[in-house]
Write a protein that holds these residues in place. Structure first.
Motif, PDB file in Angstrom:
ATOM      1  N   GLN A  97       2.164   1.970  -3.556  1.00  6.76           N
ATOM      2  CA  GLN A  97       1.020   2.332  -4.403  1.00  6.76           C
ATOM      3  C   GLN A  97       0.608   3.778  -4.156  1.00  6.76           C
ATOM      4  OE1 GLN A  97      -1.628  -0.797  -3.117  1.00  6.76           O
ATOM      5  NE2 GLN A  97      -1.169  -2.089  -4.886  1.00  6.76           N
ATOM      6  N   THR A  98       0.552   4.166  -2.891  1.00  9.85           N
ATOM      7  CA  THR A  98       0.192   5.551  -2.560  1.00  9.85           C
ATOM      8  C   THR A  98       1.232   6.530  -3.073  1.00  9.85           C
ATOM      9  OG1 THR A  98      -1.007   4.807  -0.605  1.00  9.85           O
ATOM     10  CG2 THR A  98      -0.324   7.108  -0.651  1.00  9.85           C
ATOM     11  N   VAL A 101      -6.403  -0.475   2.588  1.00  8.60           N
ATOM     12  CA  VAL A 101      -5.532  -0.933   3.683  1.00  8.60           C
ATOM     13  C   VAL A 101      -5.279   0.202   4.679  1.00  8.60           C
ATOM     14  CG1 VAL A 101      -3.303  -1.938   4.272  1.00  8.60           C
ATOM     15  CG2 VAL A 101      -4.437  -2.605   2.142  1.00  8.60           C
ATOM     16  N   HIS A 102      -4.967   1.376   4.152  1.00  9.13           N
ATOM     17  CA  HIS A 102      -4.640   2.509   5.029  1.00  9.13           C
ATOM     18  C   HIS A 102      -5.804   2.885   5.944  1.00  9.13           C
ATOM     19  CE1 HIS A 102      -0.826   3.315   3.199  1.00  9.13           C
ATOM     20  NE2 HIS A 102      -1.310   3.714   2.031  1.00  9.13           N
ATOM     21  N   ARG A 124      -7.076   0.323  -4.018  1.00 12.63           N
ATOM     22  CA  ARG A 124      -6.416  -0.798  -3.338  1.00 12.63           C
ATOM     23  C   ARG A 124      -5.645  -0.338  -2.097  1.00 12.63           C
ATOM     24  NH1 ARG A 124      -6.668  -5.370  -6.307  1.00 12.63           N
ATOM     25  NH2 ARG A 124      -7.343  -5.092  -8.477  1.00 12.63           N
ATOM     26  N   ALA A 125      -4.884   0.732  -2.248  1.00 15.71           N
ATOM     27  CA  ALA A 125      -4.043   1.177  -1.134  1.00 15.71           C
ATOM     28  C   ALA A 125      -4.879   1.796  -0.018  1.00 15.71           C
ATOM     29  CB  ALA A 125      -3.003   2.177  -1.630  1.00 15.71           C
ATOM     30  N   GLN A 157       0.800  -1.217   0.000  1.00 12.59           N
ATOM     31  CA  GLN A 157       0.000   0.000   0.000  1.00 12.59           C
ATOM     32  C   GLN A 157       0.837   1.273   0.000  1.00 12.59           C
ATOM     33  OE1 GLN A 157       0.059  -2.256   2.412  1.00 12.59           O
ATOM     34  NE2 GLN A 157       0.381  -1.299   4.401  1.00 12.59           N
TER      35      GLN A 157
END
Length: 894
Positions: free
Chosen positions: A206-207, A232-233, A228-229, A203
């Motif tokens: 990706q961010t 999770v965050h 997607r990221a 993540q």
């Protein structure tokens, strides 16, 4: 105080994600280790507590625990021996020191120097040291970041370098800040497809790449990694700085609504922000988002700010909150700049607050896209034949003929010519009344029902004064229909009066039919099928061939609403046959769509005829419209029910986009449930989860008096979400399954309750959260007992015992397995193979537990019994596994 308690607490903490609950357990373990007087154990627990503080969103607390463990190690390296772990943690300590403006910069540099000394003394590469000198230089903005970056890249990696995901992430951040986006992508590329299991990856990378994707024309990739990221965050307080980047991404991609959802979800986190730096970044990104919302005219809308620190919860206007957070961010930046001796942080905050869109609206999912805008129809060129017509009656007659043919441009052109001629030739009272009647049509076609009603009311009055009862009642029928649509039940009386007049005074055949069609349609909209059929029985379709298709269509609807499916389908078939000769798209599509729906319900499933009818409806309507959206929705749902989800999903996506564009949000929300199911069936769990969450956010909570359709939609969306989360290996799946179980328990559906609790336990088991899984399995066993499912009871109790074994609670595992064995007595006697299988499984698992607790003799006996049971069923693989277990036990027995 027993050290066994410390180990038990640490084992339990390992099953929890980083956060408050895990930190509390480790803190308790440290207190117990200190109370037991075991300094070495306390040292190792304190190291784990440093990690818990860092990853749990309390980095400031990690300074004290790290300093203590480092001092212990320096005092007695032989006794407090965890040098590698301490050197690894030192990297994060350096980075964390920059996040608090009250910590002098000299202290950070001192720790960096100490880190370099220790790395050299241990014979380690200085790659990580250069990395974190670059981190500090980038934070301060002192111009040395590129120098440290080059050394970092050139140095050899070793066991103290950041992981294969985090190291390129840091390099990419340096390159992005320098505006070198393509280079950043090259550095990150090898990592993107790798399987990363670091707590911060994938993540984090990706961010980091969000601005790269946006500024290099990779918009779809940007949308994908955002989804997607952020997923999770969003569960991690420690990731508030990353969440700020997603907030800013939404603000510059036309996704202000999504950004507002994120802001609302995390606004309360500012009161316990991990650091002043995270607070500053989030406040700045929120200030940008709220500025854009205010500029778009939404400044008076409110955001709910949670209660905190004695401050009550309040709804704060967007404009006010935006100004407050912008001031908060700039104030924090000023403190950093004063500490750092540069303007770098202030410059970054100001740039964030002033950021402009990088692109137009960027759909975050296929069904979020906006249909391509239809080019406005060109204004028709003046008709040559109308231009030479000066006869007002002829122009009015021409306009009426065009209207009946649904030639709207021709209708308007004729009436415009009338207005031009009437400017020089005084119309008669009848001509003025007819033109006012025509004005009502113009308003109706333009969608302004109130203005149409006003025009028709005045025209009807004028026709009455002129004694023209035919035109008066034609106009009254139209007036009644529009009033009824506007919610005035008195409109029904006007429509009835018009129909009665034409029945008593026959004129043109279509007068009575048209009046009755309006009346029928009104009855159907009010769910009065019997009244609709009574109206239709007053006119024969063969007497008005031009209206026959519509008459059969309305009759079909009324019959279906009355429960007369066969007759309704026959009427719709007749309507569809007649409509095929029409050149009106809606006239062709409507009966085809309704017939497809009726056939699917009648046959309990769609078939090829259903799909053919839907194809026909869609072919007739190539451009976006509510009816086209309905046909797409029906075809998409039909294809999914025929186990063709890959074909159905695109139709559902298109339908949702069109309904949303038309403002029909309720339709779009309910259709998202089907779309979420389609995504799940096509192995797209991320899309399934996010779509289901959109449904749950949009629909009201189900209560005792909830709309059954809403309750069903929420429950189905929740079920889809649970399975999608399970496929994504998200811990939240267990909570979602548990919520389904709780709902089922309230409804007395104990079989469903047991199933969902078992599913929740399976999720926890897959995530190695065995102690929690054991609790869920035990709850499932109780529900299976209520449901009268003895097999479920045995399975759930056996799995609970095994999870207790894996969690290290052997004292509880043995008795738990005994409850599973006792439950075998409840298995029905009429299914001997099933009884043998379940008994053999219990024996096998009980042997494993006994072998771990020292009961080797009894363990051997249970393993032998398992072998006998599996062999009796010809389950060779299971028998071989049990045989291996028995051999291991015998070997231990000597």
């Amino acid at each position: 105080m027993s050290t066994d308690d410390v180990y038990a607490l640490m084992a339990r903490s390992q099953e929890l994600p980083y956060g408050e609950a895990r930190t509390v357990l480790v803190e308790d373990a440290l207190r117990r280790a200190e109370a037991a007087g075991d300094d070495v154990l306390a040292f190792h627990v304190r190291i784990r507590l440093t990690d818990a503080y860092r990853y749990g969103g309390e980095p400031a607390k990690a300074f004290a625990t790290f300093s203590r463990t480092l001092a212990d190690h320096d005092r007695d390296p032989g006794r407090y021996d965890e040098a590698h772990g301490l050197l690894w943690q030192m990297k994060a300590i350096v980075s964390s020191l920059t996040l608090f403006p009250e910590i002098p910069l000299d202290r950070t540099y001192a720790v960096l120097d100490d880190m370099e000394r220790r790395y050299k003394a241990g014979g380690h590469s200085l790659q990580a040291v250069y990395h974190y000198r670059n981190v500090v230089a980038r934070h301060v903005g002192d111009g040395t970041a590129d120098e440290w970056y080059l050394k970092w890249r050139a140095a050899e990696r070793d066991e103290l370098s950041d992981c294969q995901g985090c190291d390129p992430t840091g390099m990419a951040r340096h390159l992005i800040e320098a505006g070198r986006h393509e280079e950043a992508l090259e550095v990150a590329a090898p990592v993107l497809d790798a399987q990363l299991n670091c707590n911060e990856q994938p993540q984090s990378i990706q961010t980091t790449l969000l601005p790269v994707y946006l500024r290099t024309g990779r918009a779809e990739q940007a949308a994908d990694v955002h989804r997607r990221a952020y997923r999770v965050h969003r569960t991690r307080l420690a990731d508030l700085t990353d969440i700020a980047e997603h907030l800013q991404f939404c603000a510059v991609t036309g996704n202000e609504a999504r950004g507002l959802e994120i802001l609302q979800r995390h606004l309360g986190w500012l009161d316990r922000a991990p650091s002043a730096y995270a607070d500053m970044c989030f406040s700045a990104a929120a200030g940008l988002l709220l500025r854009r919302l205010t500029a778009a005219g939404h400044g008076a809308a409110t955001v709910r700010r949670p209660a905190a620190g004695g401050r009550p919860a309040a709804d704060v206007p967007v404009a006010e909150l935006g100004a407050e957070l912008a001031e908060r961010a700039t104030g924090l930046a000023a403190r950093f700049d004063a500490r750092n001796g540069t303007s770098h942080q202030g410059d970054q905050v100001r740039a964030t607050l002033a950021a402009e869109p990088v692109t137009g609206f960027l759909p975050l999912a296929a069904h979020h896209r906006r249909p391509a805008a239809q080019a406005p129809a060109p204004e028709p060129a003046p008709r040559d034949d109308f231009a030479s017509v000066d006869d007002l009656d002829e122009l009015l007659d021409t306009g009426d003929r065009c209207r009946r043919r649904k030639d709207v441009p021709g209708m308007r052109a004729a009436w415009r010519r009338f207005d031009a001629v009437a400017g020089t030739a005084e119309p008669t009272p009848l001509q003025r009344a007819r033109r006012l009647d025509a004005r009502g049509f113009e308003h109706a076609v333009g969608g302004d029902g109130a203005e149409a009603a006003a025009a028709w009311e005045e025209a009807a009055r004028m026709f009455g004064e002129l004694g023209d009862q035919t035109r008066r009642h034609r106009t009254l029928g139209r007036l009644g229909a529009v009033r009824h649509d506007l919610g005035d039940e008195g409109g029904l009386d006007l429509m009835n009066a018009a129909a009665d007049h034409f029945a008593a005074h026959p004129g043109e055949p279509t007068d009575l039919a048209s009046a009755l069609l309006r009346l029928t349609a009104a009855h159907l909209r009010a769910d009065r099928p019997a009244d609709a059929l009574a109206a239709l029985d007053r006119v024969a379709a063969d007497e008005v061939p031009d209206l026959a298709g519509e008459l059969w269509y309305l009759r079909g609807q009324a019959l279906l609403m009355s429960g007369e499916a066969d007759d309704g389908i026959a009427a719709l078939r007749r309507s569809a046959e007649l409509a095929r000769a029409s050149d009106d798209p809606e006239e062709i599509a409507a009966p085809a769509l309704q017939l497809a729906r009726a056939l699917a319900r009648r046959r309990d499933a769609p078939d090829e005829e259903t799909l053919a009818l839907l194809d026909e409806a869609l072919a007739a309507m190539p451009g976006p419209s509510p009816m086209r959206a309905a046909a797409l929705a029906e075809r998409g749902a039909s294809l999914i029910s025929l186990d063709r989800p890959a074909d159905g999903v695109p139709d559902l996506v298109e339908a949702i986009a069109e309904w949303t564009a038309e403002g029909m949000h309720e339709n779009a929300v309910h259709l998202r449930v089907d779309l979420a199911g389609g995504y799940l069936s096509t192995d797209r769990p991320l899309e399934a989860a996010e779509t289901a969450e959109e449904v749950l956010q949009a629909l009201p909570e189900s209560g005792g008096d909830a709309d059954p359709a809403v309750h069903h939609a929420r429950r189905r969306a929740t079920l889809i979400l649970a399975h999608a989360q399970k496929q994504l290996r998200e811990e939240g799946a267990a909570e979602t399954f548990t919520s389904l179980a709780d709902d089922a328990a309230r409804d007395g559906e104990h079989d469903a309750e047991a199933h969902f609790r078992y599913e929740a336990a399976d999720v926890l088991t897959d995530l190695d959260m065995d102690a929690a899984a054991a609790e869920r399995y035990a709850e499932a066993a109780e529900a299976y007992e209520k449901a009268g499912d003895p097999y479920g009871v045995v399975r759930a109790r056996r799995r609970a015992a095994v999870c207790l074994m894996w969690s290290g609670d052997l004292d509880a595992a043995g008795p738990a397995m005994e409850t599973a064995r006792a439950a075998l007595a409840g298995l029905p006697p009429d299914n001997e193979p099933a009884r043998i299988w379940e008994t053999a499984l219990v024996s096998y698992e009980q042997a494993r537990i006994l072998a771990r607790t020292g009961g080797l003799g009894e363990a051997a006996a249970q393993a032998s019994a398992a072998i006998d049971g599996f062999t009796a069923l010809d389950a060779s693989d299971a028998a071989e596994e049990a045989t291996r277990l028995l051999e291991d036990i015998k070997s231990a027995l000597g």
